[in-house]
Design an enzyme around this catalytic site. Structure first.
Site, short mmCIF file in Angstrom:
data_model
loop_
_atom_site.label_atom_id
_atom_site.label_comp_id
_atom_site.label_asym_id
_atom_site.label_seq_id
_atom_site.Cartn_x
_atom_site.Cartn_y
_atom_site.Cartn_z
CB SER A 272 -0.89 0.00 1.25
OG SER A 272 -0.08 0.18 2.40
CG ASP B 238 -3.49 -3.11 -2.07
OD1 ASP B 238 -4.34 -3.29 -2.95
OD2 ASP B 238 -3.66 -3.42 -0.87
CG HIS B 239 -6.44 0.07 -2.10
ND1 HIS B 239 -7.73 0.11 -2.55
CD2 HIS B 239 -6.31 -1.10 -1.43
CE1 HIS B 239 -8.36 -1.01 -2.17
NE2 HIS B 239 -7.52 -1.77 -1.50
CG HIS C 238 -10.32 -2.95 2.58
ND1 HIS C 238 -10.91 -2.10 1.68
CD2 HIS C 238 -9.41 -3.67 1.86
CE1 HIS C 238 -10.38 -2.28 0.48
NE2 HIS C 238 -9.47 -3.23 0.55
N GLY D 172 -10.48 -7.17 0.24
CA GLY D 172 -11.17 -7.33 1.52
C GLY D 172 -11.61 -8.76 1.79
CG ASN E 41 -6.15 -7.63 -3.08
OD1 ASN E 41 -5.97 -8.37 -4.04
ND2 ASN E 41 -5.96 -6.33 -3.13
CB SER F 200 -7.31 -8.34 8.05
OG SER F 200 -7.67 -7.06 7.63
P1 13P Z 1 -8.42 -7.56 4.16
O1 13P Z 1 -8.52 -6.42 5.14
O2 13P Z 1 -9.69 -8.34 4.12
O3 13P Z 1 -7.25 -8.43 4.41
O4 13P Z 1 -8.27 -6.91 2.70
C1 13P Z 1 -7.01 -6.65 2.15
C2 13P Z 1 -7.09 -5.88 0.89
O5 13P Z 1 -8.09 -5.79 0.21
C3 13P Z 1 -5.86 -5.19 0.48
O6 13P Z 1 -6.03 -4.47 -0.69
O1 G3H Z 2 -6.51 -2.54 1.48
C1 G3H Z 2 -5.68 -1.93 2.16
C2 G3H Z 2 -4.66 -2.62 2.92
O2 G3H Z 2 -5.20 -3.36 3.97
C3 G3H Z 2 -3.52 -1.71 3.31
O3 G3H Z 2 -3.72 -1.00 4.49
O4 G3H Z 2 -2.79 1.33 4.13
O5 G3H Z 2 -2.87 0.30 6.42
O6 G3H Z 2 -1.25 -0.52 4.72
P1 G3H Z 2 -2.60 0.09 4.96
ZN ZN Z 3 -8.01 -3.66 -0.87
#
Ligand code: 13P
Ligand code: G3H
Ligand code: ZN
Length: 315
Positions: free
Chosen positions: A55, A87-88, A184, A217, A260, A263
């Site tokens: 991320s 990611d994102h 998420h 998520g 993905n 968590s």
């Molecule tokens: P989780 O919080 O369900 O693990 O999702 C992770 C995710 O989507 C990271 O992009």
């Molecule tokens: O989907 C997002 C991830 O769980 C990343 O979270 O920005 O706290 O690293 P973070």
């Molecule tokens: Zn995500």
């Protein structure tokens, strides 16, 4: 630096392979040396392709050079399939930056912007990425949970299948993250009865049958990890993830080719640290509690690769 110098793969061929062979590629989030090591050793032990998801906040925490140093230290061989994925990504610039330092795949997440903004920005980053052989994931729909601070999606937040086809054709995105009821974080559901909207997924697949789909998520929030954390001093109450059987179905019976998970790895790491520190209150060498934490993350990755993703022995 181009990603191929690190031995990385882009995700396009990995996801196409998953689509053809009916499994899903794991995208596990990493944020330090230990989590990168855990993820990659799980992939190596199971002969699974894997996506290391970073991320923007994880990148900021590690720093560009430190992350790429760790990736270089993996000494990835040509027979492995390992991708490094942003990611994102929250802006076109952030995705460009990731590509320029060696990422092989990026996600531009404009899912909360209007469709015109999302389309224009995605098309821009696709042009930039494809010129460098990097793949692009985009998102339509809004996941509940951390993304919008609610725990339940309203109908309008699920991905609208009717706009998916035009969006993919206008942008050229390689894969599409969809909202079908996942969220998420560790507090995804209030009851076991809440089901993913596979009816919406089917409609999306009918519109864009050749586009690999992505499920964010998707942590299952294993109760044994939550129990370990709570037993050894943590306070995590009412946590509930996605049902494993529904994830298996998504991975093996649908066009979802990338799932993905963040968590679950965080829970495993924390359970490993808490259990070790409680069992050995005298220790203060961080390696003594980081080692079991690293093993716990590797083990949850192996479990998910085998039981959810079915990506083992797919290299
Ligand atoms: P989780 O919080 O369900 O693990 O999702 C992770 C995710 O989507 C990271 O992009
Ligand atoms: O989907 C997002 C991830 O769980 C990343 O979270 O920005 O706290 O690293 P973070
Ligand atoms: Zn995500």
């Amino acid at each position: 630096m181009q990603y191929s110098n690190f031995g990385l793969n882009n995700t396009k061929s990995m996801l196409e392979n998953a689509m053809r062979r009916h499994f899903a590629v794991p995208a596990f989030n990493a944020y330090n040396m230990e989590t990168v090591q855990s993820i990659v050793s799980a992939a190596r032990l199971t002969k699974s392709p894997v996506i290391i998801a970073i991320s923007e906040s994880a990148l900021k925490y590690m720093g560009d050079d430190m992350l790429m140093g760790i990736i270089g230290g993996l000494k990835i061989t040509p027979t492995e399939q390992i991708a490094l994925h942003l990611d994102h990504g929250s802006s076109v610039e952030s995705c460009m930056h990731a590509i320029n330092i060696g990422f092989s795949s990026v996600m531009l997440d404009f899912s909360k912007r209007d469709i015109d903004d999302n389309t224009t920005a995605t098309a821009n980053i696709v042009r930039y990425a494809h010129a460098r052989d990097v793949s692009v994931e985009s998102e339509l729909g809004v996941l509940s949970g951390i993304e919008d601070e609610t725990t339940k999606s309203t109908e309008s937040e699920y991905t609208d299948p009717t706009i998916a086809k035009q969006f993919i054709s206008d942008t050229g995105a390689d894969s599409l993250a969809i909202a079908i009821g996942t969220s998420h974080g560790a507090y995804k559901r209030k009851s076991m009865d809440e089901k993913l909207r596979f009816d919406i997924l089917e409609k999306i697949q009918n519109e864009i049958p050749t586009t690999p789909l992505v499920l964010h998520g998707a942590s299952s929030v294993p109760s044994d990890l939550v129990d370990t954390i709570n037993k050894f001093g943590g306070k995590i109450h009412n946590a509930m993830g996605i049902d494993i059987e529904q994830l298996q179905f998504a991975a093996t019976k649908t066009n979802i080719c990338k799932i993905n998970i963040d968590s679950d790895l965080r829970l495993a790491f924390t359970a490993g640290v808490r259990e070790t520190l409680r069992a050995h209150p005298d220790i203060f060498n961080p390696r003594e509690y980081l080692l079991p934490a690293r093993d716990a993350v590797r083990d949850i990755c192996i479990f998910l690769i085998r039981t959810v993703f079915h990506s083992n022995n797919k290299i």
